[in-house]
Design a protein around this motif. Structure first.
Motif, PDB file in Angstrom:
ATOM      1  N   UNK A 299      44.481  42.210  31.868  1.00  0.00           N
ATOM      2  CA  UNK A 299      43.819  43.573  32.046  1.00  0.00           C
ATOM      3  C   UNK A 299      42.193  43.573  31.729  1.00  0.00           C
ATOM      4  N   UNK A 300      41.497  43.010  30.292  1.00  0.00           N
ATOM      5  CA  UNK A 300      40.619  43.374  29.840  1.00  0.00           C
ATOM      6  C   UNK A 300      39.492  42.531  29.819  1.00  0.00           C
ATOM      7  N   UNK A 301      40.394  40.772  31.027  1.00  0.00           N
ATOM      8  CA  UNK A 301      39.072  40.149  31.319  1.00  0.00           C
ATOM      9  C   UNK A 301      39.165  40.446  32.862  1.00  0.00           C
ATOM     10  N   UNK A 302      40.342  41.760  33.473  1.00  0.00           N
ATOM     11  CA  UNK A 302      40.163  42.287  34.835  1.00  0.00           C
ATOM     12  C   UNK A 302      38.554  43.031  35.048  1.00  0.00           C
ATOM     13  N   UNK A 303      38.418  43.969  33.617  1.00  0.00           N
ATOM     14  CA  UNK A 303      37.248  45.130  34.017  1.00  0.00           C
ATOM     15  C   UNK A 303      36.012  44.094  33.848  1.00  0.00           C
ATOM     16  N   UNK A 304      36.377  43.027  33.229  1.00  0.00           N
ATOM     17  CA  UNK A 304      34.886  41.843  33.544  1.00  0.00           C
ATOM     18  C   UNK A 304      35.216  40.999  34.960  1.00  0.00           C
ATOM     19  N   UNK A 305      35.978  39.950  34.893  1.00  0.00           N
ATOM     20  CA  UNK A 305      36.034  39.130  36.041  1.00  0.00           C
ATOM     21  C   UNK A 305      35.856  40.872  37.810  1.00  0.00           C
ATOM     22  N   UNK A 306      36.333  41.310  37.287  1.00  0.00           N
ATOM     23  CA  UNK A 306      37.210  42.701  39.340  1.00  0.00           C
ATOM     24  C   UNK A 306      38.346  42.455  39.055  1.00  0.00           C
ATOM     25  N   UNK A 307      38.927  43.109  39.292  1.00  0.00           N
ATOM     26  CA  UNK A 307      40.180  43.311  39.757  1.00  0.00           C
ATOM     27  C   UNK A 307      41.025  42.438  40.796  1.00  0.00           C
ATOM     28  N   UNK A 308      40.462  42.925  41.403  1.00  0.00           N
ATOM     29  CA  UNK A 308      40.513  41.744  43.256  1.00  0.00           C
ATOM     30  C   UNK A 308      40.503  40.333  42.911  1.00  0.00           C
ATOM     31  N   UNK A 309      39.792  39.962  42.386  1.00  0.00           N
ATOM     32  CA  UNK A 309      39.368  37.916  42.010  1.00  0.00           C
ATOM     33  C   UNK A 309      40.395  38.219  40.691  1.00  0.00           C
ATOM     34  N   UNK A 418      47.555  38.300  49.655  1.00  0.00           N
ATOM     35  CA  UNK A 418      46.911  39.568  51.101  1.00  0.00           C
ATOM     36  C   UNK A 418      46.702  40.773  50.848  1.00  0.00           C
ATOM     37  N   UNK A 419      47.478  41.140  50.047  1.00  0.00           N
ATOM     38  CA  UNK A 419      47.248  42.865  49.895  1.00  0.00           C
ATOM     39  C   UNK A 419      46.413  43.193  48.810  1.00  0.00           C
ATOM     40  N   UNK A 420      46.148  42.253  47.833  1.00  0.00           N
ATOM     41  CA  UNK A 420      44.726  42.730  46.851  1.00  0.00           C
ATOM     42  C   UNK A 420      43.636  42.141  47.454  1.00  0.00           C
ATOM     43  N   UNK A 421      44.042  41.038  48.808  1.00  0.00           N
ATOM     44  CA  UNK A 421      42.202  41.082  49.218  1.00  0.00           C
ATOM     45  C   UNK A 421      41.999  42.436  50.202  1.00  0.00           C
ATOM     46  N   UNK A 422      43.042  43.003  50.183  1.00  0.00           N
ATOM     47  CA  UNK A 422      42.369  43.902  51.534  1.00  0.00           C
ATOM     48  C   UNK A 422      42.391  45.657  50.922  1.00  0.00           C
ATOM     49  N   UNK A 423      42.347  45.749  49.466  1.00  0.00           N
ATOM     50  CA  UNK A 423      42.362  46.600  48.640  1.00  0.00           C
ATOM     51  C   UNK A 423      40.866  46.866  48.095  1.00  0.00           C
ATOM     52  N   UNK A 424      40.230  47.583  47.865  1.00  0.00           N
ATOM     53  CA  UNK A 424      38.509  48.111  47.204  1.00  0.00           C
ATOM     54  C   UNK A 424      38.949  47.954  46.102  1.00  0.00           C
ATOM     55  N   UNK A 425      37.441  46.986  45.376  1.00  0.00           N
ATOM     56  CA  UNK A 425      37.461  46.659  43.914  1.00  0.00           C
ATOM     57  C   UNK A 425      36.531  47.971  43.931  1.00  0.00           C
ATOM     58  N   UNK A 426      36.729  49.121  42.335  1.00  0.00           N
ATOM     59  CA  UNK A 426      37.148  50.115  41.952  1.00  0.00           C
ATOM     60  C   UNK A 426      36.715  49.937  40.572  1.00  0.00           C
ATOM     61  N   UNK A 427      36.667  48.326  40.137  1.00  0.00           N
ATOM     62  CA  UNK A 427      36.187  47.922  38.250  1.00  0.00           C
ATOM     63  C   UNK A 427      35.017  48.480  38.157  1.00  0.00           C
TER      64      UNK A 427
END
Length: 449
Positions: A299-309, A418-427
């Motif tokens: 989760x810490x890494x997702x804060x850095x690189x972005x949740x979607x990616x 595919x669902x992640x690709x369809x959501x927006x990035x809010x990180x």
């Protein structure tokens, strides 16, 4: 109380909040996983003794599925209260509901004593368990998320997620201890009931800790500004239907595999592969302990690189691991079986499940977040988590091979991607801030005379 989302908060300030949310979640999942373990091992002969082994397991997993059916209902019901009354009080109610239902499951006589009433009662209590879990998740995640800051939102919101591996490990440990204390027939008579009764003590601890936590700063501000939603369920479906659907689909690649890794694997490993059940429980416990670390780290890494990616990469990882997981199980080697479970739960599942809390919750505005996040999260119980062991049993019975199970996991992982690709990035941004204004203005306009 000031809103802290825009500034950085300290670990010291967050520690009581994280403790309250994580411990409560761990207790709820301890209760939920106890039923899962017993559904996969002993509930068929205890509550469905007149059925053949495969049909008995299917019947046991069907009552298990009732808990998943109840989760979106509990999410909608308690989400309404969470957005109207507050996060804290709703969390206390869900904790008590889950505890009472779990203790009563331990007190139910078996089919041999009261006939068909036994599976009927256990189904009703399983439904109440599911409703409690359905309302619990949203509140515990929001408790951490709404006390935290934007820059580390994924990290803060992941701590209630660690309650899942903690509850998983506690349930497996309690089961193994009771099996050792009540060997053989004694376990079927009384031993299996003890872990359910122990839930009462855990609930008291969780209740005491949660009572000491104040309402979240964001919801407190919302009440002060008199912007609390009057009909949160209707509003969130009207304005956030796309986010709810995508959030549910987002969970496919972690939800379905997880219940294959932790529930189906018990019946498959023991009945088909003849792996000692203690080996499987050891792997689950070890994986759960490691996941307590890997979830916040992912989760810490997702804060850095972005949740979607991050989520799309982790979904690919789950798809790639599906075949090696079953290949390692086929060896029946204790070390490799434990290694398979550790990789599945503490690496690939943890990489998806940890960041998921923030990824889902940040797509909903504060005034509708409990309802929206709960619905998005819990609807996956109907499409992925609940049916997964049932589908796995049917696939195995039909094809006598683990390859269809591999393909099933790959399909679920690709749906997540595919669902992640369809959501927006809010990180590292305000959570759904752009839509918050639109929804509030629309709601005010609809209430005007």
């Amino acid at each position: 109380m000031a809103n802290v989302a825009t500034g950085e908060v300290s670990v010291r300030r967050m520690l009581p909040v994280i403790t309250a949310s994580t411990l409560g979640t761990a207790i709820e999942w301890y209760d939920f996983f106890l039923y899962n373990f017993f559904a996969a091992t002993i509930f068929a002969p205890l509550f469905f003794p007149n059925l053949d082994p495969v049909t008995g397991i299917l019947a046991s997993f069907t009552t298990y599925y009732i808990g998943f059916l109840a989760r979106p209902i509990g999410g909608a019901f308690f989400g309404w209260f969470g957005d109207r009354v507050g996060r804290k009080s709703t969390l206390i109610v869900t904790l008590i509901l889950m505890g009472v239902a779990t203790v009563l499951i331990g007190a139910i006589p078996t089919y041999k004593s009261i006939g068909f009433v036994a599976p009927l009662l256990i189904t009703i209590l399983r439904f109440l368990q599911g409703a409690g879990v359905g309302g619990e998740w949203g509140g515990s995640v929001l408790l951490s998320l709404e006390y935290g800051d934007n820059r580390r939102r994924g990290f803060w919101a992941s701590w209630p997620q660690t309650g899942v591996p903690v509850g998983l490990a506690l349930a497996a440990i309690a089961l193994l201890i009771c099996k050792a204390l009540f060997p053989g027939e004694a376990f079927l008579q009384i031993g299996w009931r003890i872990p359910f009764f122990l839930s009462a003590l855990l609930i008291l601890v969780g209740f005491f800790i949660r009572m000491r936590i104040l309402e979240t700063p964001e919801f407190t501000r919302l009440k002060q500004e008199q912007r609390v939603a009057k009909a949160p369920l209707g509003e969130v479906i009207r304005y956030y239907w796309k986010e709810i659907i995508l959030s549910a689909l987002l969970r496919s690649g972690e939800q379905a595999p997880f219940y294959l890794f932790t529930t189906f694997v018990l019946s498959y490993g023991v009945s088909t592969l003849k792996i000692p059940v203690n080996t499987l429980y050891t792997g689950i416990i070890l994986a759960a302990l490691i996941a307590f670390v890997t979830m916040p780290f992912a989760s810490y890494l997702s804060d850095i690189v972005g949740r979607k990616r991050w989520f799309m990469l982790a979904s690919l990882g789950m798809a790639i691991y599906a075949y090696p997981f079953f290949l390692l199980l086929q060896t029946k080697n204790s070390v490799l079986v434990v290694l398979a479970l550790v990789g599945a739960i503490s690496i690939f599942h943890a990489s998806l499940y940890g960041p998921e809390a923030a990824f889902i919750s940040e797509h909903f505005s504060t005034r509708l977040r409990y309802s929206g996040a709960s619905l998005g999260y819990q609807l996956a119980s109907l499409t992925a988590g609940g049916p997964a062991p049932i589908i796995a049993v049917l696939l195995l019975a039909a094809y006598k091979s683990y390859i269809p199970l591999v393909l099933y996991i790959i399909l679920m992982a690709l749906i997540s991607l595919l669902a992640a690709w369809g959501l927006r990035e809010y990180a590292n941004r305000d959570a759904a801030a752009d839509k918050d204004i639109q929804v509030t203005e629309a709601a005010i306009a609809s209430e005007a005379p």
